[in-house]
Design an enzyme around this catalytic site. Structure first.
Site, PDB file in Angstrom:
ATOM      1  N   HIS A   1       0.833  -1.209   0.000  1.00 54.99           N
ATOM      2  CA  HIS A   1       0.000   0.000   0.000  1.00 54.99           C
ATOM      3  C   HIS A   1       0.871   1.264   0.000  1.00 54.99           C
ATOM      4  O   HIS A   1       0.728   2.147  -0.848  1.00 54.99           O
ATOM      5  CB  HIS A   1      -0.923  -0.019   1.226  1.00 54.99           C
ATOM      6  CG  HIS A   1      -1.819   1.175   1.347  1.00 54.99           C
ATOM      7  ND1 HIS A   1      -3.158   1.142   1.020  1.00 54.99           N
ATOM      8  CD2 HIS A   1      -1.572   2.449   1.748  1.00 54.99           C
ATOM      9  CE1 HIS A   1      -3.683   2.339   1.209  1.00 54.99           C
ATOM     10  NE2 HIS A   1      -2.747   3.158   1.657  1.00 54.99           N
ATOM     11  N   GLU A   2       1.796   1.332   0.952  1.00 49.89           N
ATOM     12  CA  GLU A   2       2.633   2.530   1.063  1.00 49.89           C
ATOM     13  C   GLU A   2       3.544   2.675  -0.152  1.00 49.89           C
ATOM     14  O   GLU A   2       3.828   3.784  -0.610  1.00 49.89           O
ATOM     15  CB  GLU A   2       3.446   2.512   2.363  1.00 49.89           C
ATOM     16  CG  GLU A   2       2.602   2.485   3.641  1.00 49.89           C
ATOM     17  CD  GLU A   2       1.498   3.545   3.704  1.00 49.89           C
ATOM     18  OE1 GLU A   2       1.630   4.604   3.070  1.00 49.89           O
ATOM     19  OE2 GLU A   2       0.474   3.285   4.384  1.00 49.89           O
TER      20      GLU A   2
ATOM     21  N   HIS B   1       1.682   4.459  -2.823  1.00 47.19           N
ATOM     22  CA  HIS B   1       1.749   5.916  -2.663  1.00 47.19           C
ATOM     23  C   HIS B   1       3.112   6.430  -3.138  1.00 47.19           C
ATOM     24  O   HIS B   1       3.204   7.442  -3.819  1.00 47.19           O
ATOM     25  CB  HIS B   1       1.603   6.303  -1.181  1.00 47.19           C
ATOM     26  CG  HIS B   1       0.195   6.270  -0.665  1.00 47.19           C
ATOM     27  ND1 HIS B   1      -0.825   6.982  -1.244  1.00 47.19           N
ATOM     28  CD2 HIS B   1      -0.356   5.618   0.395  1.00 47.19           C
ATOM     29  CE1 HIS B   1      -1.954   6.772  -0.565  1.00 47.19           C
ATOM     30  NE2 HIS B   1      -1.693   5.951   0.431  1.00 47.19           N
TER      31      HIS B   1
ATOM     32  N   HIS C   1       3.576   6.601  -6.836  1.00 48.92           N
ATOM     33  CA  HIS C   1       2.759   7.675  -7.415  1.00 48.92           C
ATOM     34  C   HIS C   1       3.577   8.975  -7.384  1.00 48.92           C
ATOM     35  O   HIS C   1       3.549   9.780  -8.310  1.00 48.92           O
ATOM     36  CB  HIS C   1       1.465   7.840  -6.617  1.00 48.92           C
ATOM     37  CG  HIS C   1       0.412   8.653  -7.316  1.00 48.92           C
ATOM     38  ND1 HIS C   1      -0.694   9.125  -6.673  1.00 48.92           N
ATOM     39  CD2 HIS C   1       0.293   9.072  -8.600  1.00 48.92           C
ATOM     40  CE1 HIS C   1      -1.451   9.803  -7.536  1.00 48.92           C
ATOM     41  NE2 HIS C   1      -0.873   9.789  -8.704  1.00 48.92           N
TER      42      HIS C   1
HETATM   43 ZN   LIG Z   1      -2.950   5.244   1.983  1.00 49.57          ZN
END
Ligand SMILES: [Zn+2]
Length: 651
Positions: free
Chosen positions: A441-442, A445, A448
């Site tokens: 998940h991290e 980010h 991105h």
């Molecule tokens: Zn998040």
């Protein structure tokens, strides 16, 4: 350009240095607002460079304060915050700058977007209002923040004002020892168990407490906390609506959407209603299974809300007989990290090279990222728990990719932080599957931000990305962490090197989907209540009536009269989620839809689609609306069905 070196020479001097920097930035802003230059290159470019300069300077301190917290970091941080807030409000009130920005023209699409955002933000903070209205807005803001504090304080007092003492061992017999140890206490020389409304304690009894009467007592206490918040809600809603009207919006929901990706209030409401409708048939099945289970095991004829967590946990155990300890030995941190970097490398044609640079802790690992042999970014991983680190996991962006006034390209950098079990001299750090998901998940980010290729700093990487879509790339990558072909790459037993069995791999996915439709209905209930409540002015009993109306679809068990859920809904009444709670699900539809576009059940992923995701989504940051980028990528809108599929729900 070179990366910054991570270091702070002198924490004591830091606030002083910040003061100097801010003063010099204010002087520059003043000069840029008032000179005769009305070009984008001459005004807006240098303004963005000030943002980068400030971020580059301040991020090491805010980061250090989170990951190597000490009295010295706290002191420096606390002395810096008021300076920063004063600085940003001074800039936001710079009338000359606002007037100038409105006159500046740009040819380039990215530059146009930057201007659009800058002007929008001025307008939303009241730049177009008369002096009198500005004063009114300021009063409203002040009152709103007071009311938010009152709401939290009332809730906190109510949460702390309750305790339940259980004396009989048989009523706590099923509670795991780790939870029970926290509840155990002495009263007049006798061992008893104390439960409170603090979430860990509350959940421990609701999930494992065998006495129905005690569960009901706790549920009732929890759901009827802070009745005085009903009045706070009325005041808050009246002021929010007033603020929205003052700024020219029909409602607070419409105001909220001014900075979001969702195009209209109707679109959001329809989306949530569609999601509820599609999850409903399976949710009914899930509840029926639970009711039958409770009847079969304990003779419960009429399952109540306060029984749900307890029987759900038991049914889960019967169905899957699965817990973290079974998979943990297969998720050695070093393997997982290497595996994840391999996945990202293949998906997006990059390579990660470990580098030795200055860091804040010896456990930190740093990698430089190369795209077609060219250095393109840097990432820091700080994954293990320690006392000086705050809890949770997060990504923090540091430097940003952009092209400066001189035409120089700056490269991005970011930190990925977690609190996984620490390694010791004898044992490696082993991750729960949840931790593996968190890491993906991290990383979602982080890439991105790191794979952004925009020239304009304010829309590059995660900058300028709307709030309701920021979780799209993170949830996208997270979805891969449940897939067999992906997990098989790095799930090897840390002692025997044996690969994880298919049985375990299946259970990881099946447990994720357990009662998923009921979970979706619950999230939709919260989201619809939040969003519709902000669409017009609801007061007094109308608030409850609105919630009751939504529950006719979303609540499959009758909700007791004492339940005043709204009085504890701090996310929207005391946090930043007002008319924005829907964002979780909104972003998740994009993630799920993009995930299926890129997934290949056999090899792991579809290379051509992954190239498109990189090119149209990750590279473009906040330079266009996400819905536009998405359309450009796949030539269509994301489908709600993809989200249901992700949870194994047939729709
Ligand atoms: Zn998040």
């Amino acid at each position: 350009m070179q990366f910054q070196e991570f270091k702070i020479d002198n924490l004591e001097q830091f606030p002083k240095e910040l003061e100097t920097l801010l003063a010099s930035q204010l002087a520059t802003i003043e000069r840029l607002s008032k000179n005769d230059d009305f070009t984008y290159e001459g005004v807006v470019k240098p303004l963005q460079e000030l943002d980068e300069e400030l971020g580059a300077f301040f991020t090491p301190l805010s980061h250090l304060n989170s990951v190597e917290n000490s009295d010295a970091t706290q002191k420096a941080y606390e002395e810096s915050l008021p300076q920063l807030s004063k600085f940003s409000s001074t800039v936001a009130q710079n009338e000359a700058l606002y007037q100038k920005l409105k006159k500046i023209k740009a040819d380039d699409a990215e530059a146009k977007r930057v201007l659009e955002h800058d002007v929008r933000d001025f307008v939303l903070s009241g730049a177009d209002l008369t002096l009198e209205e500005k004063k009114e807005l300021e009063d409203i803001e002040m009152k709103l923040s007071e009311l938010g504090n009152n709401f939290s304080q009332n809730l906190l007092n109510a949460t702390n004002g309750f305790e339940m003492i259980v004396e009989d061992e048989k009523d706590v017999a099923e509670i795991p020892e780790s939870d029970l140890a926290l509840a155990r206490t002495e009263v007049e020389g006798k061992t008893v168990y104390k439960f409170t409304l603090q979430i860990p304690s509350y959940l421990a009894y609701m999930t494992y407490g065998s006495s129905r009467a005690y569960r009901e007592e706790m549920a009732k206490a929890y759901a009827s906390r802070a009745p005085e918040n009903a009045e706070v809600i009325d005041e808050l809603m009246a002021l929010r609506q007033k603020k929205a009207k003052l700024l020219g919006f029909e409602s607070f929901s419409a105001y909220s959407l001014a900075t979001k990706d969702a195009s209209s209030t109707d679109v959001v409401t329809k989306f949530l209603e569609e999601l509820a409708e599609k999850a409903l048939p399976q949710a009914k099945e899930e509840l029926k299974e639970l009711q039958e289970f409770a009847l079969r095991t304990d003779g419960i004829e009429s399952l109540q809300g306060f029984d749900v967590a307890y029987y759900s946990e038991k049914l889960k155990k019967e169905k899957f007989d699965f817990d973290d300890s079974m998979t943990k030995p297969y998720f050695e941190q070093a393997n997982v990290l290497r595996g994840m970097l391999d996945v990202v490398s293949e998906l997006f044609a990059v390579t990660f090279k470990a580098v030795e640079v200055s860091v804040w802790n010896e456990k930190v690992k740093v990698f430089d990222i190369y795209k077609a042999e060219k250095l393109s970014g840097r990432i820091y991983f700080d994954l293990e728990a320690r006392e000086s680190k705050r809890g949770g996991a997060w990504m923090h962006d540091w430097e940003t990719h952009y092209v400066d006034v001189e035409g120089q390209t700056h490269l991005p950098s970011a930190f990925v932080v977690g609190n996984f079990s620490p390694s010791t001299d004898e044992n490696p750090s082993l991750l729960r599957h949840d931790d593996v998901v968190t890491l993906f998940h991290e990383m979602g980010h982080a890439i991105h931000h790191l794979f952004g290729t925009c020239k304009e700093r304010s829309v590059s990487g995660i900058n300028g990305v709307a709030w309701d879509v920021v979780e799209f790339p993170s949830q996208f990558l997270e979805a891969f962490a449940y897939e067999k072909p992906i997990l098989k790459r790095f799930a090897f037993h840390y002692e025997t090197q044996e690969p994880m069995s298919d049985e375990l791999l299946n259970k990881i996915k099946d447990t994720k989907n357990y009662q998923a439709a009921l979970g979706i209905l619950r999230q939709v209930e919260f989201s619809l209540f939040d969003f519709n409540l902000h669409k017009k002015l609801y007061q007094g009993d109308e608030v409850q009536a609105l919630l009751d109306g939504i529950r006719e679809t979303t609540a499959l068990l009758a909700v007791p009269k004492y339940n005043k859920f709204q009085n504890g809904f701090a996310h929207i009444f005391a946090g930043g989620y007002a008319a924005g709670y829907y964002s979780y699900k909104w972003a998740e539809v994009l993630s799920a839809d993009a995930f299926y576009a890129c997934l290949d059940e056999v090899s792991g992923f579809n290379q051509e689609k992954a190239d498109g995701y990189l090119h149209y989504i990750l590279n473009r940051g906040g330079s266009e609306d996400m819905s536009v980028l998405y359309q450009k990528w796949l030539g269509r809108e994301p489908k709600v069905e993809s989200l249901l599929k992700l949870y194994g729900i047939e729709a």
